[in-house]
Design an enzyme around this catalytic site. Structure first.
Site, PDB file in Angstrom:
ATOM      1  N   TYR A 209      82.933 -34.477  45.907  1.00  0.00           N
ATOM      2  CA  TYR A 209      83.762 -34.461  47.111  1.00  0.00           C
ATOM      3  C   TYR A 209      83.840 -33.024  47.596  1.00  0.00           C
ATOM      4  CZ  TYR A 209      85.683 -39.187  46.946  1.00  0.00           C
ATOM      5  OH  TYR A 209      85.853 -40.542  46.986  1.00  0.00           O
ATOM      6  N   HIS A 396      88.880 -49.263  52.859  1.00  0.00           N
ATOM      7  CA  HIS A 396      88.131 -48.355  51.992  1.00  0.00           C
ATOM      8  C   HIS A 396      88.434 -48.646  50.528  1.00  0.00           C
ATOM      9  CE1 HIS A 396      85.844 -44.838  50.906  1.00  0.00           C
ATOM     10  NE2 HIS A 396      86.832 -44.444  50.128  1.00  0.00           N
TER      11      HIS A 396
END
Ligand SMILES: *[C@@H]1O[C@H](CO)[C@@H](O)[C@H](O)[C@H]1NC(C)=O
Ligand SMILES: *[C@@H]1O[C@H](CO)[C@@H](O)[C@H](O)[C@H]1NC(C)=O
Length: 657
Positions: A209, A396
């Site tokens: 990330y 999500h």
């Protein structure tokens, strides 16, 4: 490409369609092959019928299907080819195995146009969304897996099919999502881009990330962002898994952090970036961008609008590839022609924390996150409004997720779901514009349910950022905008402790966590410790964990644009009762089980009339037009396959498009 499509349109209209009954303005399109060059699909739909057009780089046969899971088995398939003489052979088929699909006894797809241009074959065909038989799959909202294949050559016989080899594939699409593109862009539209800068993607870890800060450019006063588009570096389609843009709860100094980037686990990750928790843009792999409905825009440049944004890019480097430099990001399109409302973007579901816990070995485990009405209500009162209108939904979650459902409850009665995806695909998560706006009133509950399959896992799965961790998030796009940014809940840690056998629980400031007080042999243990040392998963414990999701106390998160980080911390430990039982759950009507309604009957009549019209105009096309008369198939009214094959002379050859 544009010129080609225009010509295509003309020929299609001349050969089969009359202008009155069938429009060929497709509202949706996608390439099905990953290189985006061989297999192009367009489609459109109305309440009953979906129409597809495929353009494929072959003069051989073309296959297209609706699959349960991306595999051929169980798929509803059509195959077609155009001969050198200009005849088209087109069949509705069904695959019971990875083998030549069988010709369906009931031919439910209708060929509407076809042709070849020297390099490409095109077929246009349609079908009822719901067919109510075992060999045709119902097309529903949510994710649909489509499969495709083609061959270099035409078969020697009309019903034959040679094996297509490697020229095949599958991809997920939201076939019934709202329009991808709406209307025209205003003339003054401008764009701002938030891009990574040739970032060297790590290769040792799969999940990375990256966070990069951006100073929002000065746009000269209030503007409205009316659309966003992903900017994925070509070739990186499989690598860039999602990109989110976050605004921050605290006012950060944009100059200090413009262009600064850190991996999530970096020791230098700025402490104050942790308040950047307000999602304003969410794009996931496979998804397209979105154009907001014409009455709304996302405000930028006005006092109080973010001056700093944090971009999160999730790289999924499955193959541990070295030397990748990535410059993907997000493009926002904005205008000074302000729209009526400011768009709001709110996150629902569960906080990404260890209080989302999913036992291993579950065929179907449901996690539940609730948006409590008091949170929504306060937010509405601050704006002096009684309702918000929801225009879009985005789900999500990660690999174990199978289904997502946003439930909407008013006075104990459940209303139609704000969104439901029974085929959730980690590799395809798209913001969906709702067909019809939905009003959410004061007092309503919004409950996100995420269903997971952990049959292949041996360890407990927790909420977390890694791909193998889970999430249960739903975003709603709504107007008017409010200060509310998150309205979520997780089961409370005390509820899990009780499920694990604790009869007494207290908060330990030293451990900054809840610990057991009774029974004595568990005393002092946190949830983490207990799960590690005591839990051996069995059916009973799985069941107890499932109950915790529905009947356990929760910690509710109600986070506003101006909430402090301390407030957020406090909410995480405060205990709430679970939402009340839904007295009347919503049931989707099963059209295959309900009697035919008059609207269906009248539309059958309408179709027939337009068919006559076609027949009158295109005498030569009688045969195919007559077949279209059976498009409105009912359970009893299948068009049986007769011995003469579906044969349709397109005439496209002669005109050469
Ligand atoms: C046929 O159509 C395709 C578009 O899908 C185009 O790329 C191709 O150049 C066309 N071929 C000919 C010979 O016109
Ligand atoms: C659940 O929360 C309520 C409200 O805070 C509290 O009164 C109740 O004791 C809690 N129940 C359990 C089992 O912890």
């Amino acid at each position: 490409m544009a010129a080609f499509r225009t010509r295509l349109f003309v020929v299609a209209a001349v050969t089969v369609m009359s202008a009155t009954c069938l429009e060929t303005t497709f509202t949706h399109s996608a390439y099905l092959d990953s290189a985006h060059e061989k297999y192009y699909l367009q489609w459109m739909y109305d309440a009953d019928i979906i129409t597809f057009r495929v353009e494929v780089a072959t003069l051989g046969y073309v296959g297209f299907g609706i699959s349960p899971n991306g595999d051929m088995t169980g798929s509803d398939i059509v195959t077609g080819f155009v001969t050198d003489q200009g005849d088209t052979f087109f069949y509705d088929r069904y695959a019971t195995a990875r083998a030549t699909p069988t010709i369906d006894a009931s031919q439910d797809w209708t060929l509407e146009a076809s042709g070849e241009n020297g390099t490409h074959t095109f077929l246009q065909f349609s079908r009822n969304l719901v067919l109510c038989d075992d060999t045709d799959r119902t097309i529903k909202a949510g994710t649909t897996r489509v499969i495709w294949a083609y061959h270099e050559e035409d078969p020697r016989h009309d019903t034959e099919l040679m094996y297509h080899g490697e020229t095949r594939g599958a991809r997920s699409l939201m076939l019934l999502s709202g329009p991808q593109l709406t209307g025209e862009m205003p003339e003054d539209v401008q764009s701002m881009e938030f891009l990574n800068d040739a970032y060297a993607v790590p290769y040792k870890r799969v999940t990375n990330y990256l966070y990069r800060g951006f100073k929002v450019p000065d746009v000269g006063g209030k503007k409205h962002v009316i659309a966003f588009e992903p900017v994925v570096q070509p070739g990186h389609e499989g690598l860039v898994h999602h990109i989110f843009l976050y605004a921050c709860l605290e006012d950060l100094n944009p100059d200090l952090y413009d262009g600064v980037q850190h991996l999530r686990q970096s020791p230098d990750y700025p402490e104050d970036w942790r308040s950047c928790k307000v999602t304003i843009i969410a794009w996931d792999v496979g998804g397209a961008g979105i154009h907001y409905p014409e009455q709304v825009g996302l405000s930028v440049g006005a006092p109080g609008d973010p001056t700093f944004l944090l971009m999160e890019t999730h790289y999924n480097n499955v193959q541990h590839k070295k030397g990748i430099k990535d410059s993907s990001g997000i493009r926002l399109l904005y205008t000074s022609q302000l729209r009526e409302y400011d768009l709001g973007f709110m996150q629902l579901g569960m906080e990404v924390r260890r209080t989302q816990a999913i036992p291993p070995g579950c065929q179907s485990f449901v996690s539940v996150g609730t948006c409590y009405p008091d949170c929504l209500e306060n937010a509405m009162e601050e704006e002096s409004i009684d309702k918000i209108n929801v225009v879009g939904v985005h789900f999500h979650a990660h690999l174990a997720a199978r289904k997502m459902r946003m439930r909407h409850v008013r006075n104990g009665v459940e209303l139609p779901w704000l969104g439901s995806d029974e085929n959730f695909d980690f590799n395809f998560q798209q913001t969906v514009r709702l067909q019809r706006e939905v009003e959410v009133l004061k007092g309503d509950y919004l409950i996100l349910e995420c269903t997971y399959n952990t049959e292949d896992r041996r360890e407990t799965t927790y909420g977390g950022a890694r791909t193998q961790d889970e999430m249960c998030l739903g975003h709603i796009l709504h107007y008017p905008n409010m200060k509310l940014r998150r309205c979520k809940s997780n089961p409370h840690r005390a509820a899990y402790l009780a499920a694990l056998g604790a009869t007494g629980v207290t908060f330990s400031a030293a451990k900054n966590d809840f610990v057991v007080t009774r029974p004595p042999h568990m005393a002092g243990k946190t949830m983490k410790k207990l799960l590690h040392h005591f839990a051996s998963w069995n059916e009973e414990l799985r069941q107890k964990f499932q109950e915790v999701q529905i009947t356990g106390n929760t910690s509710a998160i109600c986070l506003k644009k101006d909430s402090s980080y301390e407030e957020y911390h406090q909410q995480k430990v405060t205990m709430r009762e679970p939402p009340p039982v839904i007295l009347r759950p919503y049931k989707e009507t099963d059209v295959c089980k309900t009697p035919r309604t008059s609207t269906v009957a009248s539309s059958v009549k309408l179709r027939k009339e337009s068919n006559e019209y076609i027949n009158g105009i295109h005498g030569a096309k009688r045969k195919s037009a007559r077949k279209r008369g059976s498009r409105r198939k009912t359970r009893k009214n299948h068009r049986k396959l007769n011995l003469s094959p579906w044969r349709h002379h397109s005439g496209a050859r002669k005109t050469g498009w």
